[in-house]
Design a protein around this motif. Structure first.
Motif, PDB file in Angstrom:
ATOM      1  N   ALA A   1       1.121   2.223   1.132  1.00  0.00           N
ATOM      2  CA  ALA A   1       1.346   3.014  -0.077  1.00  0.00           C
ATOM      3  C   ALA A   1       1.261   2.136  -1.316  1.00  0.00           C
ATOM      4  N   THR A   2       1.778   0.914  -1.239  1.00  0.00           N
ATOM      5  CA  THR A   2       1.699  -0.006  -2.370  1.00  0.00           C
ATOM      6  C   THR A   2       0.251  -0.384  -2.663  1.00  0.00           C
ATOM      7  N   ALA A   3      -0.518  -0.640  -1.627  1.00  0.00           N
ATOM      8  CA  ALA A   3      -1.932  -0.986  -1.813  1.00  0.00           C
ATOM      9  C   ALA A   3      -2.703   0.194  -2.408  1.00  0.00           C
ATOM     10  N   LEU A   4      -2.448   1.400  -1.929  1.00  0.00           N
ATOM     11  CA  LEU A   4      -3.105   2.576  -2.498  1.00  0.00           C
ATOM     12  C   LEU A   4      -2.701   2.772  -3.957  1.00  0.00           C
ATOM     13  N   GLY A   5      -1.433   2.530  -4.265  1.00  0.00           N
ATOM     14  CA  GLY A   5      -0.966   2.647  -5.644  1.00  0.00           C
ATOM     15  C   GLY A   5      -1.628   1.635  -6.548  1.00  0.00           C
ATOM     16  N   ALA A   6      -1.773   0.409  -6.073  1.00  0.00           N
ATOM     17  CA  ALA A   6      -2.440  -0.627  -6.869  1.00  0.00           C
ATOM     18  C   ALA A   6      -3.909  -0.280  -7.081  1.00  0.00           C
TER      19      ALA A   6
ATOM     20  N   ALA B   1       5.921  -0.607  11.878  1.00  0.00           N
ATOM     21  CA  ALA B   1       5.368   0.675  11.429  1.00  0.00           C
ATOM     22  C   ALA B   1       5.892   1.041  10.042  1.00  0.00           C
ATOM     23  N   ALA B   2       7.175   0.819   9.810  1.00  0.00           N
ATOM     24  CA  ALA B   2       7.758   1.131   8.500  1.00  0.00           C
ATOM     25  C   ALA B   2       7.172   0.227   7.419  1.00  0.00           C
ATOM     26  N   GLN B   3       7.029  -1.050   7.713  1.00  0.00           N
ATOM     27  CA  GLN B   3       6.441  -1.964   6.741  1.00  0.00           C
ATOM     28  C   GLN B   3       4.984  -1.609   6.449  1.00  0.00           C
ATOM     29  N   ALA B   4       4.263  -1.221   7.471  1.00  0.00           N
ATOM     30  CA  ALA B   4       2.862  -0.832   7.274  1.00  0.00           C
ATOM     31  C   ALA B   4       2.756   0.370   6.341  1.00  0.00           C
ATOM     32  N   CYS B   5       3.666   1.313   6.478  1.00  0.00           N
ATOM     33  CA  CYS B   5       3.664   2.488   5.608  1.00  0.00           C
ATOM     34  C   CYS B   5       3.924   2.088   4.162  1.00  0.00           C
ATOM     35  N   VAL B   6       4.904   1.230   3.936  1.00  0.00           N
ATOM     36  CA  VAL B   6       5.236   0.811   2.569  1.00  0.00           C
ATOM     37  C   VAL B   6       4.109  -0.033   1.971  1.00  0.00           C
ATOM     38  N   VAL B   7       3.576  -0.971   2.724  1.00  0.00           N
ATOM     39  CA  VAL B   7       2.496  -1.821   2.226  1.00  0.00           C
ATOM     40  C   VAL B   7       1.243  -0.985   1.956  1.00  0.00           C
TER      41      VAL B   7
ATOM     42  N   VAL C   1       4.710   4.887  -4.792  1.00  0.00           N
ATOM     43  CA  VAL C   1       5.880   4.179  -4.274  1.00  0.00           C
ATOM     44  C   VAL C   1       6.855   5.152  -3.607  1.00  0.00           C
ATOM     45  N   PRO C   2       7.161   6.306  -4.213  1.00  0.00           N
ATOM     46  CA  PRO C   2       8.032   7.255  -3.506  1.00  0.00           C
ATOM     47  C   PRO C   2       7.427   7.743  -2.184  1.00  0.00           C
ATOM     48  N   VAL C   3       6.103   7.834  -2.133  1.00  0.00           N
ATOM     49  CA  VAL C   3       5.446   8.223  -0.879  1.00  0.00           C
ATOM     50  C   VAL C   3       5.704   7.160   0.185  1.00  0.00           C
ATOM     51  N   GLY C   4       5.598   5.889  -0.198  1.00  0.00           N
ATOM     52  CA  GLY C   4       5.876   4.795   0.730  1.00  0.00           C
ATOM     53  C   GLY C   4       7.314   4.796   1.187  1.00  0.00           C
ATOM     54  N   LEU C   5       8.233   5.046   0.260  1.00  0.00           N
ATOM     55  CA  LEU C   5       9.644   5.098   0.631  1.00  0.00           C
ATOM     56  C   LEU C   5       9.938   6.279   1.556  1.00  0.00           C
ATOM     57  N   ALA C   6       9.324   7.409   1.282  1.00  0.00           N
ATOM     58  CA  ALA C   6       9.517   8.572   2.147  1.00  0.00           C
ATOM     59  C   ALA C   6       8.940   8.302   3.541  1.00  0.00           C
ATOM     60  N   GLY C   7       7.760   7.683   3.591  1.00  0.00           N
ATOM     61  CA  GLY C   7       7.175   7.330   4.885  1.00  0.00           C
ATOM     62  C   GLY C   7       8.054   6.358   5.650  1.00  0.00           C
ATOM     63  N   PHE C   8       8.608   5.396   4.931  1.00  0.00           N
ATOM     64  CA  PHE C   8       9.538   4.438   5.533  1.00  0.00           C
ATOM     65  C   PHE C   8      10.730   5.176   6.153  1.00  0.00           C
ATOM     66  N   ALA C   9      11.311   6.103   5.394  1.00  0.00           N
ATOM     67  CA  ALA C   9      12.473   6.847   5.889  1.00  0.00           C
ATOM     68  C   ALA C   9      12.118   7.689   7.112  1.00  0.00           C
ATOM     69  N   VAL C  10      10.944   8.306   7.085  1.00  0.00           N
ATOM     70  CA  VAL C  10      10.519   9.135   8.227  1.00  0.00           C
ATOM     71  C   VAL C  10      10.320   8.277   9.474  1.00  0.00           C
TER      72      VAL C  10
END
Length: 109
Positions: A74-79, A66-72, A30-39
């Motif tokens: 990362a969430t899918a990889l986490g799951a 693009a930001a949503q794709a990064c978060v989704v 999740v932090p990876v997704g948030l960091a990707g979102f911020a970038v």
């Protein structure tokens, strides 16, 4: 902050950083997704100056997607990571139980 034996802390006593650290341990991507979102948002803001003849709304939509794709992602990889980890843990427990059962049968004979 007073903690119980289990390490439980009530929500009213838990700090924001403590809550973030707990969530990061539960879901490490999740932090990876948030960091990707911020970038991606920062890059989108940077590219805002040189978007050329592209309309502002189209540029913002592209950045949002693009930001949503990064978060989704990362969430899918986490799951997926969590599912695999739980599967391996359950498999190891079943294997250990089967070995223990087999050993108990061998000692009874």
């Amino acid at each position: 902050m007073s903690k119980d034996q289990d390490g439980w802390v009530s929500e009213s006593q838990e700090t924001v950083t403590g809550k973030l650290q707990r969530k990061m341990k539960q879901s490490p991507l999740v932090p990876v997704g948030l960091a990707g979102f911020a970038v991606i948002v920062a890059y989108g803001l940077y590219r805002l100056k040189s978007r050329g003849d592209m309309k502002m709304s189209v540029h913002l939509i592209h950045t949002r997607v693009a930001a949503q794709a990064c978060v989704v992602g990362a969430t899918a990889l986490g799951a997926t990571y969590t599912m695999i980890k739980e599967y391996r843990q359950r498999w190891a427990e079943e294997r250990d139980a089967a070995l223990e059962q087999q050993n108990s049968r061998n000692t009874d004979e």
